[in-house]
Enzyme design. Sequence first.
Site, PDB file in Angstrom:
ATOM      1  N   GLU A  45      -1.330  -5.263   8.718  1.00 28.78           N
ATOM      2  CA  GLU A  45      -0.518  -4.667   9.784  1.00 28.78           C
ATOM      3  C   GLU A  45      -1.141  -4.917  11.157  1.00 28.78           C
ATOM      4  O   GLU A  45      -2.356  -4.777  11.324  1.00 28.78           O
ATOM      5  CB  GLU A  45      -0.388  -3.151   9.545  1.00 28.78           C
ATOM      6  CG  GLU A  45       0.345  -2.821   8.252  1.00 28.78           C
ATOM      7  CD  GLU A  45       0.504  -1.329   8.025  1.00 28.78           C
ATOM      8  OE1 GLU A  45       0.196  -0.513   8.932  1.00 28.78           O
ATOM      9  OE2 GLU A  45       0.940  -0.961   6.910  1.00 28.78           O
ATOM     10  N   ASP A  56      -1.240  -6.232  -0.342  1.00 28.97           N
ATOM     11  CA  ASP A  56      -1.248  -5.534   0.952  1.00 28.97           C
ATOM     12  C   ASP A  56      -2.658  -4.995   1.222  1.00 28.97           C
ATOM     13  O   ASP A  56      -3.194  -4.201   0.429  1.00 28.97           O
ATOM     14  CB  ASP A  56      -0.261  -4.362   0.845  1.00 28.97           C
ATOM     15  CG  ASP A  56       0.359  -4.004   2.174  1.00 28.97           C
ATOM     16  OD1 ASP A  56       0.065  -4.663   3.183  1.00 28.97           O
ATOM     17  OD2 ASP A  56       1.163  -3.044   2.181  1.00 28.97           O
ATOM     18  N   GLU A  64       9.287  -3.878  10.700  1.00 26.58           N
ATOM     19  CA  GLU A  64       9.752  -2.591  10.150  1.00 26.58           C
ATOM     20  C   GLU A  64      10.307  -1.705  11.260  1.00 26.58           C
ATOM     21  O   GLU A  64       9.664  -1.504  12.300  1.00 26.58           O
ATOM     22  CB  GLU A  64       8.580  -1.898   9.432  1.00 26.58           C
ATOM     23  CG  GLU A  64       8.983  -0.569   8.803  1.00 26.58           C
ATOM     24  CD  GLU A  64       7.994  -0.045   7.765  1.00 26.58           C
ATOM     25  OE1 GLU A  64       7.054  -0.774   7.375  1.00 26.58           O
ATOM     26  OE2 GLU A  64       8.184   1.108   7.343  1.00 26.58           O
ATOM     27  N   LYS A 108      -1.131  -9.354   3.001  1.00 26.49           N
ATOM     28  CA  LYS A 108      -0.387  -8.857   4.167  1.00 26.49           C
ATOM     29  C   LYS A 108      -1.282  -7.869   4.906  1.00 26.49           C
ATOM     30  O   LYS A 108      -2.046  -7.130   4.273  1.00 26.49           O
ATOM     31  CB  LYS A 108       0.911  -8.159   3.728  1.00 26.49           C
ATOM     32  CG  LYS A 108       1.690  -7.534   4.912  1.00 26.49           C
ATOM     33  CD  LYS A 108       3.069  -7.052   4.521  1.00 26.49           C
ATOM     34  CE  LYS A 108       3.112  -5.644   3.996  1.00 26.49           C
ATOM     35  NZ  LYS A 108       2.558  -4.601   4.897  1.00 26.49           N
ATOM     36  N   ASP A 134       0.847  -1.206   0.000  1.00 26.55           N
ATOM     37  CA  ASP A 134       0.000   0.000   0.000  1.00 26.55           C
ATOM     38  C   ASP A 134       0.881   1.254   0.000  1.00 26.55           C
ATOM     39  O   ASP A 134       0.377   2.367  -0.079  1.00 26.55           O
ATOM     40  CB  ASP A 134      -1.015  -0.012   1.156  1.00 26.55           C
ATOM     41  CG  ASP A 134      -0.382   0.049   2.529  1.00 26.55           C
ATOM     42  OD1 ASP A 134       0.853  -0.100   2.634  1.00 26.55           O
ATOM     43  OD2 ASP A 134      -1.129   0.249   3.519  1.00 26.55           O
ATOM     44  N   SER A 135       2.219   1.035   0.033  1.00 29.73           N
ATOM     45  CA  SER A 135       3.146   2.147  -0.213  1.00 29.73           C
ATOM     46  C   SER A 135       2.912   2.719  -1.607  1.00 29.73           C
ATOM     47  O   SER A 135       3.421   3.805  -1.927  1.00 29.73           O
ATOM     48  CB  SER A 135       4.597   1.688  -0.063  1.00 29.73           C
ATOM     49  OG  SER A 135       4.817   0.521  -0.838  1.00 29.73           O
TER      50      SER A 135
HETATM   51  O1  KIV Z   1       3.524  -1.111   1.739  1.00 28.36           O
HETATM   52  C1  KIV Z   1       4.704  -1.485   1.738  1.00 28.36           C
HETATM   53  O2  KIV Z   1       5.473  -1.227   0.808  1.00 28.36           O
HETATM   54  C2  KIV Z   1       5.169  -2.237   2.895  1.00 28.36           C
HETATM   55  C3  KIV Z   1       6.628  -2.585   2.946  1.00 28.36           C
HETATM   56  C4  KIV Z   1       7.413  -1.390   3.306  1.00 28.36           C
HETATM   57  C5  KIV Z   1       6.906  -3.708   3.852  1.00 28.36           C
HETATM   58  O3  KIV Z   1       4.420  -2.558   3.752  1.00 28.36           O
END
Ligand code: KIV
Length: 266
Positions: free
Chosen positions: A116, A84, A183, A114, A45-46
């Site tokens: 959090e 994510d 992280e 993924k 989600d970056s």
């Molecule tokens: O969203 C992302 O890119 C991440 C990584 C930094 C692990 O969660």
Amino acid sequence: MEKVTVTALQKMKAEKKKITMLTSYDYPGTRILDEAGVDVLLVGDSAGNVFSGYANTLPVTMEEMLYHTRAVARGAKRALVVGDMPFMSYQVGLEEARRNAGRFLKEGGAEAVKLEGGVNMEAVIRAIVDIDIPVMAHIGLTPQSVHRMGGFKVQGKDDRQRKQLLEDARAVERGGAFSVVMECVPEGLAREITEALSIPTIGIGAGPHCDGQVLVIHDVLGLLEGFRPKFVKPYVNLRETIGLAVKAYCKEVEEGLFPGREHVFK
Ligand code: KIV
């Protein structure tokens, strides 16, 4: 060429082979990363920061993530594709979390998701794993919690945070996660967690003792301007290279040198 699976990653930990993971958001980039041999492609989600230009990841939607995930899934032949889950797609209830996780596999073509959180997400991880969707957890600095954390800060520095992080790591393993991203965690603590868990740890700003490493691809390629976190290593300066290429193109167009005879149809 053997497809990377969640069980293959667990075997890599047992055999002490380091796991490589990078973020990816589009098809041509994915083709390059996949051919280069990266084990896991995270559709992070970056994307909210490095693709869309938001200040943080909170505005990212399911539809945006599914769009990126489809592009990456089409390009990845070998790497495991992890989608994510964006903010508010899994926090509100188990049913919604399961439905959204399912969308990543059914509509996005991902092979895992993924999310959090640690102790607070154990039940969510279990609910998703129970319907056979592999979950990668993410503890330490969790960017979707930026407002609670008061900014993007290294976690696990004092005794209370250290204890919390150890509990988070144990909770996600108990919940059934197949792997966990850590992280911005001090290297000693990351090592302790890596040794305590049977699932692979993937570090970002967590030192060399994790079972694998992940970075945001834009950081690796030197595409971003402004602040660069301490844990980032740019392997090339593509921002400069692209800038020079675009300047050369503009100059040739302005001077009538492009298109040349070889680019013209008769
Ligand atoms: O969203 C992302 O890119 C991440 C990584 C930094 C692990 O969660």
